[in-house]
Design a protein around this motif. Structure first.
Motif, short mmCIF file in Angstrom:
data_model
loop_
_atom_site.label_atom_id
_atom_site.label_comp_id
_atom_site.label_asym_id
_atom_site.label_seq_id
_atom_site.Cartn_x
_atom_site.Cartn_y
_atom_site.Cartn_z
N ILE A 111 -2.33 20.67 -47.87
CA ILE A 111 -3.33 19.62 -47.83
C ILE A 111 -4.31 19.92 -48.96
CG2 ILE A 111 -5.14 18.49 -46.48
CD1 ILE A 111 -3.67 19.54 -43.96
N ALA A 112 -4.57 18.93 -49.80
CA ALA A 112 -5.51 19.08 -50.92
C ALA A 112 -6.68 18.13 -50.69
CB ALA A 112 -4.82 18.74 -52.24
N PHE A 113 -7.89 18.66 -50.87
CA PHE A 113 -9.12 17.91 -50.63
C PHE A 113 -9.83 17.65 -51.95
CE2 PHE A 113 -8.21 20.73 -47.10
CZ PHE A 113 -8.30 19.89 -46.01
N SER A 114 -10.27 16.40 -52.15
CA SER A 114 -10.98 16.05 -53.38
C SER A 114 -12.19 15.18 -53.05
CB SER A 114 -10.06 15.31 -54.34
OG SER A 114 -10.73 15.00 -55.54
N GLY A 115 -13.38 15.65 -53.44
CA GLY A 115 -14.61 14.89 -53.20
C GLY A 115 -15.27 14.51 -54.51
N ILE A 116 -16.34 13.76 -54.42
CA ILE A 116 -17.08 13.31 -55.60
C ILE A 116 -17.57 14.51 -56.39
CG2 ILE A 116 -19.16 12.11 -56.38
CD1 ILE A 116 -18.88 10.29 -53.94
N GLY A 119 -22.61 13.49 -45.42
CA GLY A 119 -21.60 12.72 -44.70
C GLY A 119 -20.52 12.13 -45.58
N ALA A 120 -20.23 12.78 -46.70
CA ALA A 120 -19.20 12.28 -47.62
C ALA A 120 -17.86 12.19 -46.89
CB ALA A 120 -19.09 13.20 -48.84
N ALA A 121 -17.24 11.02 -46.90
CA ALA A 121 -15.98 10.78 -46.20
C ALA A 121 -14.81 10.94 -47.17
CB ALA A 121 -15.96 9.39 -45.59
N ARG A 133 -14.15 6.96 -48.41
CA ARG A 133 -15.21 6.32 -49.18
C ARG A 133 -15.66 7.17 -50.36
NH1 ARG A 133 -18.69 6.43 -45.23
NH2 ARG A 133 -19.69 8.30 -45.98
N ASP A 134 -15.61 8.50 -50.21
CA ASP A 134 -16.16 9.41 -51.21
C ASP A 134 -15.16 10.42 -51.77
OD1 ASP A 134 -18.89 8.41 -50.79
OD2 ASP A 134 -18.64 9.30 -48.81
N GLY A 135 -13.88 10.15 -51.60
CA GLY A 135 -12.87 11.07 -52.10
C GLY A 135 -11.53 10.77 -51.47
#
Length: 119
Positions: A10-15, A83-85, A106-108
């Motif tokens: 699982i790879a996670f990417s945020g703003i 609360g970045a989604a 919404r954010d990544g």
């Protein structure tokens, strides 16, 4: 129904933080209304571990030829974007064994790669 080991990553990417975030929430594999959790992390605030990509290996009882979906609810601890989604609930994405899918938020986003190995 057969017994498998679900493996993958699982790879996670945020703003502004591609592949290095402080995610919390869950990601699961679903088939016929049954969910198998692939990853879960409680919200520990600033103590959330920073991760980019993580591996998973869990038991899965199901049919690899029947429809499989990945879903989840993943937020990120972030002072700049509270609360970045990264993956919003209710977004089911079909996946085939050996494939990779992306759950948008919404954010990544979150990417899941899945392999099923007979037990």
């Amino acid at each position: 129904m057969s017994a498998y080991t679900a493996r993958g990553c699982i790879a996670f990417s945020g703003i502004g933080e591609e592949w290095r975030t402080e995610p919390y929430g869950w990601v699961a594999l679903e088939q016929d209304g049954r969910r198998t959790v692939l990853w879960q992390q409680d919200d520990l605030g600033e103590e959330n571990p920073a991760v980019g990509v993580l591996a998973f290996e869990v038991d899965f009882d199901g049919d690899p030829d029947a429809e499989l979906s990945v879903l989840g609810e993943v937020d990120e601890f972030d002072y700049d974007y509270p609360g970045a989604a990264l993956a919003e609930p209710g977004r089911r994405v079909p996946i085939r064994p050996g494939g990779t899918v992306r759950i948008d938020g919404r954010d990544g986003h979150v990417e899941v790669t899945l392999v099923l190995v007979p037990r």
